[in-house]
Scaffold this motif. Structure first.
Motif, PDB file in Angstrom:
ATOM      1  N   LYS A 311     -17.622 -76.894 100.010  1.00 52.79           N
ATOM      2  CA  LYS A 311     -17.616 -75.486  99.599  1.00 52.79           C
ATOM      3  C   LYS A 311     -17.777 -75.352  98.091  1.00 52.79           C
ATOM      4  O   LYS A 311     -18.348 -74.374  97.603  1.00 52.79           O
ATOM      5  CB  LYS A 311     -16.356 -74.788 100.089  1.00 52.79           C
ATOM      6  CG  LYS A 311     -15.045 -75.324  99.566  1.00 52.79           C
ATOM      7  CD  LYS A 311     -13.890 -74.637 100.304  1.00 52.79           C
ATOM      8  CE  LYS A 311     -12.544 -75.245  99.927  1.00 52.79           C
ATOM      9  NZ  LYS A 311     -11.466 -74.744 100.810  1.00 52.79           N
ATOM     10  N   ARG A 312     -17.302 -76.342  97.328  1.00 53.13           N
ATOM     11  CA  ARG A 312     -17.526 -76.293  95.877  1.00 53.13           C
ATOM     12  C   ARG A 312     -19.018 -76.352  95.561  1.00 53.13           C
ATOM     13  O   ARG A 312     -19.525 -75.618  94.708  1.00 53.13           O
ATOM     14  CB  ARG A 312     -16.814 -77.455  95.178  1.00 53.13           C
ATOM     15  CG  ARG A 312     -15.323 -77.312  95.045  1.00 53.13           C
ATOM     16  CD  ARG A 312     -14.777 -78.244  93.970  1.00 53.13           C
ATOM     17  NE  ARG A 312     -15.001 -79.647  94.277  1.00 53.13           N
ATOM     18  CZ  ARG A 312     -14.125 -80.431  94.913  1.00 53.13           C
ATOM     19  NH1 ARG A 312     -12.969 -79.925  95.328  1.00 53.13           N
ATOM     20  NH2 ARG A 312     -14.390 -81.706  95.129  1.00 53.13           N
ATOM     21  N   VAL A 313     -19.715 -77.234  96.256  1.00 52.47           N
ATOM     22  CA  VAL A 313     -21.135 -77.432  95.958  1.00 52.47           C
ATOM     23  C   VAL A 313     -21.960 -76.200  96.308  1.00 52.47           C
ATOM     24  O   VAL A 313     -22.808 -75.763  95.524  1.00 52.47           O
ATOM     25  CB  VAL A 313     -21.675 -78.667  96.701  1.00 52.47           C
ATOM     26  CG1 VAL A 313     -23.193 -78.776  96.510  1.00 52.47           C
ATOM     27  CG2 VAL A 313     -21.007 -79.935  96.195  1.00 52.47           C
ATOM     28  N   VAL A 314     -21.741 -75.629  97.494  1.00 50.86           N
ATOM     29  CA  VAL A 314     -22.564 -74.478  97.867  1.00 50.86           C
ATOM     30  C   VAL A 314     -22.245 -73.258  97.010  1.00 50.86           C
ATOM     31  O   VAL A 314     -23.119 -72.409  96.774  1.00 50.86           O
ATOM     32  CB  VAL A 314     -22.441 -74.157  99.372  1.00 50.86           C
ATOM     33  CG1 VAL A 314     -23.001 -75.314 100.206  1.00 50.86           C
ATOM     34  CG2 VAL A 314     -21.007 -73.843  99.787  1.00 50.86           C
ATOM     35  N   HIS A 315     -21.012 -73.152  96.523  1.00 50.51           N
ATOM     36  CA  HIS A 315     -20.693 -72.091  95.569  1.00 50.51           C
ATOM     37  C   HIS A 315     -21.428 -72.343  94.250  1.00 50.51           C
ATOM     38  O   HIS A 315     -21.949 -71.402  93.630  1.00 50.51           O
ATOM     39  CB  HIS A 315     -19.185 -72.018  95.325  1.00 50.51           C
ATOM     40  CG  HIS A 315     -18.447 -71.179  96.319  1.00 50.51           C
ATOM     41  ND1 HIS A 315     -18.210 -69.837  96.121  1.00 50.51           N
ATOM     42  CD2 HIS A 315     -17.922 -71.482  97.538  1.00 50.51           C
ATOM     43  CE1 HIS A 315     -17.562 -69.344  97.166  1.00 50.51           C
ATOM     44  NE2 HIS A 315     -17.371 -70.323  98.037  1.00 50.51           N
ATOM     45  N   THR A 316     -21.477 -73.609  93.830  1.00 47.96           N
ATOM     46  CA  THR A 316     -22.202 -73.949  92.605  1.00 47.96           C
ATOM     47  C   THR A 316     -23.682 -73.637  92.745  1.00 47.96           C
ATOM     48  O   THR A 316     -24.304 -73.066  91.834  1.00 47.96           O
ATOM     49  CB  THR A 316     -22.012 -75.435  92.266  1.00 47.96           C
ATOM     50  OG1 THR A 316     -20.650 -75.672  91.915  1.00 47.96           O
ATOM     51  CG2 THR A 316     -22.906 -75.856  91.106  1.00 47.96           C
ATOM     52  N   GLY A 317     -24.266 -74.017  93.875  1.00 48.88           N
ATOM     53  CA  GLY A 317     -25.684 -73.753  94.096  1.00 48.88           C
ATOM     54  C   GLY A 317     -26.020 -72.286  93.992  1.00 48.88           C
ATOM     55  O   GLY A 317     -27.033 -71.897  93.388  1.00 48.88           O
ATOM     56  N   GLN A 318     -25.165 -71.455  94.545  1.00 43.15           N
ATOM     57  CA  GLN A 318     -25.393 -70.020  94.489  1.00 43.15           C
ATOM     58  C   GLN A 318     -25.146 -69.488  93.074  1.00 43.15           C
ATOM     59  O   GLN A 318     -25.897 -68.645  92.574  1.00 43.15           O
ATOM     60  CB  GLN A 318     -24.479 -69.312  95.494  1.00 43.15           C
ATOM     61  CG  GLN A 318     -24.879 -67.876  95.765  1.00 43.15           C
ATOM     62  CD  GLN A 318     -24.383 -67.402  97.118  1.00 43.15           C
ATOM     63  OE1 GLN A 318     -23.887 -68.172  97.920  1.00 43.15           O
ATOM     64  NE2 GLN A 318     -24.532 -66.120  97.372  1.00 43.15           N
ATOM     65  N   HIS A 319     -24.107 -70.007  92.415  1.00 50.25           N
ATOM     66  CA  HIS A 319     -23.776 -69.541  91.072  1.00 50.25           C
ATOM     67  C   HIS A 319     -24.871 -69.869  90.070  1.00 50.25           C
ATOM     68  O   HIS A 319     -25.198 -69.060  89.188  1.00 50.25           O
ATOM     69  CB  HIS A 319     -22.453 -70.169  90.624  1.00 50.25           C
ATOM     70  CG  HIS A 319     -21.968 -69.684  89.297  1.00 50.25           C
ATOM     71  ND1 HIS A 319     -21.336 -70.512  88.398  1.00 50.25           N
ATOM     72  CD2 HIS A 319     -22.032 -68.467  88.703  1.00 50.25           C
ATOM     73  CE1 HIS A 319     -21.022 -69.819  87.306  1.00 50.25           C
ATOM     74  NE2 HIS A 319     -21.438 -68.578  87.476  1.00 50.25           N
ATOM     75  N   LEU A 320     -25.468 -71.063  90.181  1.00 50.60           N
ATOM     76  CA  LEU A 320     -26.512 -71.462  89.236  1.00 50.60           C
ATOM     77  C   LEU A 320     -27.802 -70.665  89.405  1.00 50.60           C
ATOM     78  O   LEU A 320     -28.686 -70.731  88.542  1.00 50.60           O
ATOM     79  CB  LEU A 320     -26.806 -72.962  89.379  1.00 50.60           C
ATOM     80  CG  LEU A 320     -25.694 -73.903  88.902  1.00 50.60           C
ATOM     81  CD1 LEU A 320     -26.090 -75.354  89.093  1.00 50.60           C
ATOM     82  CD2 LEU A 320     -25.333 -73.628  87.446  1.00 50.60           C
ATOM     83  N   HIS A 321     -27.917 -69.929  90.500  1.00 49.85           N
ATOM     84  CA  HIS A 321     -29.062 -69.034  90.675  1.00 49.85           C
ATOM     85  C   HIS A 321     -28.839 -67.679  89.997  1.00 49.85           C
ATOM     86  O   HIS A 321     -29.724 -66.817  90.045  1.00 49.85           O
ATOM     87  CB  HIS A 321     -29.349 -68.815  92.164  1.00 49.85           C
ATOM     88  CG  HIS A 321     -30.152 -69.905  92.791  1.00 49.85           C
ATOM     89  ND1 HIS A 321     -29.614 -71.123  93.142  1.00 49.85           N
ATOM     90  CD2 HIS A 321     -31.470 -69.951  93.141  1.00 49.85           C
ATOM     91  CE1 HIS A 321     -30.561 -71.881  93.686  1.00 49.85           C
ATOM     92  NE2 HIS A 321     -31.689 -71.197  93.694  1.00 49.85           N
ATOM     93  N   GLY A 322     -27.667 -67.504  89.409  1.00 51.56           N
ATOM     94  CA  GLY A 322     -27.397 -66.252  88.726  1.00 51.56           C
ATOM     95  C   GLY A 322     -27.475 -65.073  89.671  1.00 51.56           C
ATOM     96  O   GLY A 322     -26.975 -65.111  90.796  1.00 51.56           O
ATOM     97  N   GLY A 323     -28.143 -63.989  89.225  1.00 51.89           N
ATOM     98  CA  GLY A 323     -28.273 -62.800  90.053  1.00 51.89           C
ATOM     99  C   GLY A 323     -29.048 -63.057  91.331  1.00 51.89           C
ATOM    100  O   GLY A 323     -28.793 -62.422  92.363  1.00 51.89           O
ATOM    101  N   MET A 324     -29.990 -63.998  91.303  1.00 51.83           N
ATOM    102  CA  MET A 324     -30.760 -64.324  92.512  1.00 51.83           C
ATOM    103  C   MET A 324     -29.863 -64.877  93.606  1.00 51.83           C
ATOM    104  O   MET A 324     -30.139 -64.724  94.796  1.00 51.83           O
ATOM    105  CB  MET A 324     -31.855 -65.337  92.179  1.00 51.83           C
ATOM    106  CG  MET A 324     -32.934 -64.796  91.251  1.00 51.83           C
ATOM    107  SD  MET A 324     -33.808 -63.391  91.972  1.00 51.83           S
ATOM    108  CE  MET A 324     -34.617 -64.185  93.354  1.00 51.83           C
ATOM    109  N   GLY A 325     -28.769 -65.514  93.212  1.00 51.80           N
ATOM    110  CA  GLY A 325     -27.851 -66.077  94.197  1.00 51.80           C
ATOM    111  C   GLY A 325     -27.150 -65.024  95.019  1.00 51.80           C
ATOM    112  O   GLY A 325     -26.603 -65.328  96.090  1.00 51.80           O
ATOM    113  N   ALA A 326     -27.140 -63.791  94.525  1.00 56.27           N
ATOM    114  CA  ALA A 326     -26.501 -62.698  95.263  1.00 56.27           C
ATOM    115  C   ALA A 326     -27.436 -62.069  96.293  1.00 56.27           C
ATOM    116  O   ALA A 326     -27.011 -61.209  97.069  1.00 56.27           O
ATOM    117  CB  ALA A 326     -26.015 -61.624  94.291  1.00 56.27           C
ATOM    118  N   ASP A 327     -28.685 -62.484  96.292  1.00 61.74           N
ATOM    119  CA  ASP A 327     -29.671 -61.966  97.248  1.00 61.74           C
ATOM    120  C   ASP A 327     -29.452 -62.634  98.604  1.00 61.74           C
ATOM    121  O   ASP A 327     -29.624 -63.846  98.742  1.00 61.74           O
ATOM    122  CB  ASP A 327     -31.080 -62.252  96.732  1.00 61.74           C
ATOM    123  CG  ASP A 327     -32.164 -61.679  97.638  1.00 61.74           C
ATOM    124  OD1 ASP A 327     -31.828 -61.121  98.703  1.00 61.74           O
ATOM    125  OD2 ASP A 327     -33.345 -61.811  97.280  1.00 61.74           O
TER     126      ASP A 327
END
Length: 374
Positions: A311-327
């Motif tokens: 869960k740490r990694v997938v949160h990181t992956g989404q976070h490093l996408h910035g605003g795109m990660g919220a799509d």
């Protein structure tokens, strides 16, 4: 320990990577919704990858599941191989293997598992089914079972109160047993999960079932499942990080790629180390199983890393996408959903640590043909 894949395992992994990469594209996945990819499932069976698991062992399956996780391919590969193919090959009677394994090998039969055993299923009317088999009827519900909407066979884990008929020293403990039921005889109510795993609520009402294996079967199948899904998580996380690395190398801020920033590099490096921890512990557990060594505690360790680090990694992956990660339609969001689903499947981090501690305190090992307990 030598985790170097054999030629057969490496060939299976390469073929799986090619098939998953060709057919499980983001565009294709977007059109599937919450259902499974039947064309991809047929391709896997036609290529002999489901049947190959009997030859490549659990380590070979873990390697192929890594490739599935990288693309979050919507097929019941892990469930059908662990709860069907491997469970029957190791614990089924001769008659059960001859009847059920051919369909599981080519993908015509899809298996899943109602795991782990949490109570709620009642066994009634046991009887000798002939050919060394035991039959009974099961009544109760399981809130959700992955890939149930695709399954033709369901391996149901049952926790029975008391230890009548159990092994010595288990007088105050529950007995766990495994029963195979036909999906046609059971009720299935669709359930939406975090990840699109075609799940359903299993409803049993005097449903006929046949016993699979003896008192050790439950612990061994559960350990194999935890190892396999840890391998799947390693792939899910690797795919998430790969997307983040690609994005941060292309996305520029103030004339420099985001990947040049130290904070981004540190987050990516930490995620990489977490992925390696998931991968190596899954490899070790799978290798020990294939070598006939005790591996129950190793499977719990792999599952803990898959839960906590995953869960740490997938949160990181989404976070490093910035605003795109919220799509919600961005491909990286699929990895986030899968990572969080695997996080709690077969036991969340705290539950796994508690179970591992109890195992160590009791001085016993599970998940082996020698000296295991139910």
């Amino acid at each position: 320990m030598d985790f170097t894949p054999t030629d057969e395992q490496e060939a299976a992994r390469e073929l799986a990577a090619r098939i998953f990469g060709d057919l499980s594209t983001p565009e294709r996945l977007a059109g599937l919704g919450g259902g499974s990819d039947t064309e991809l499932w047929k391709a896997l069976g036609g290529a002999g990858l489901t049947a190959a698991v009997e030859e490549t062992g659990l380590l070979g399956l873990v390697l192929m599941l890594e490739e599935q996780g990288r693309t979050t391919a919507q097929v019941p590969f892990a469930a059908s191989c662990v709860y069907g193919l491997l469970a029957l090959a190791e614990h089924g009677t001769q008659e059960q293997r001859e009847r059920l394994l051919p369909g599981l090998r080519d993908g015509a039969t899809v298996a899943t598992g109602a795991f782990p055993a949490r109570g709620g299923i009642v066994i009634t009317g046991r009887e000798d089914g002939g050919g060394g088999g035991v039959r009974a009827r099961l009544t109760g519900t399981v809130p959700w079972v992955p890939w149930l909407r695709d399954a033709t066979q369901v391996l149901v884990a049952v926790r029975e109160g008391g230890a009548a008929g159990g092994e010595a020293g288990e007088a105050e403990e529950s007995i766990h047993s495994l029963w195979m039921v036909s999906a046609d005889d059971a009720g299935c109510e669709p359930v939406e999960l975090t990840a699109p795993w075609a799940a359903g609520r299993l409803v049993l009402d005097g449903t006929p079932a046949e016993r699979i294996g003896g008192p050790r079967a439950y612990g061994e199948v559960l350990a194999a499942a935890r190892t396999a899904f840890a391998g799947l998580q390693a792939g899910v996380c690797a795919g998430s990080l790969a997307r983040a690395v690609e994005y941060t190398n292309e996305r520029e801020q103030f004339g420099r790629p985001l990947a040049a920033k130290q904070g981004v590099q540190l987050r990516a490096a930490e995620a990489h180390m977490d992925i390696e921890a998931i991968r190596v512990t899954a490899y070790e557990a799978a290798w020990r199983r294939d070598e006939g060594l005790p591996y129950g505690s190793h499977a719990l360790t792999a599952a803990w890393w898959a839960s906590e680090a995953g869960k740490r990694v997938v949160h990181t992956g989404q976070h490093l996408h910035g605003g795109m990660g919220a799509d919600l339609d961005h491909p990286v969001h699929r990895h986030f959903l899968w990572g969080r689903q695997i996080d709690g499947y077969l036991g969340a981090g705290g539950e796994l640590l508690e179970e591992l501690g109890g195992l160590i305190a009791a001085g016993r090992e599970t998940g082996t043909t020698e000296g295991s307990t139910s």
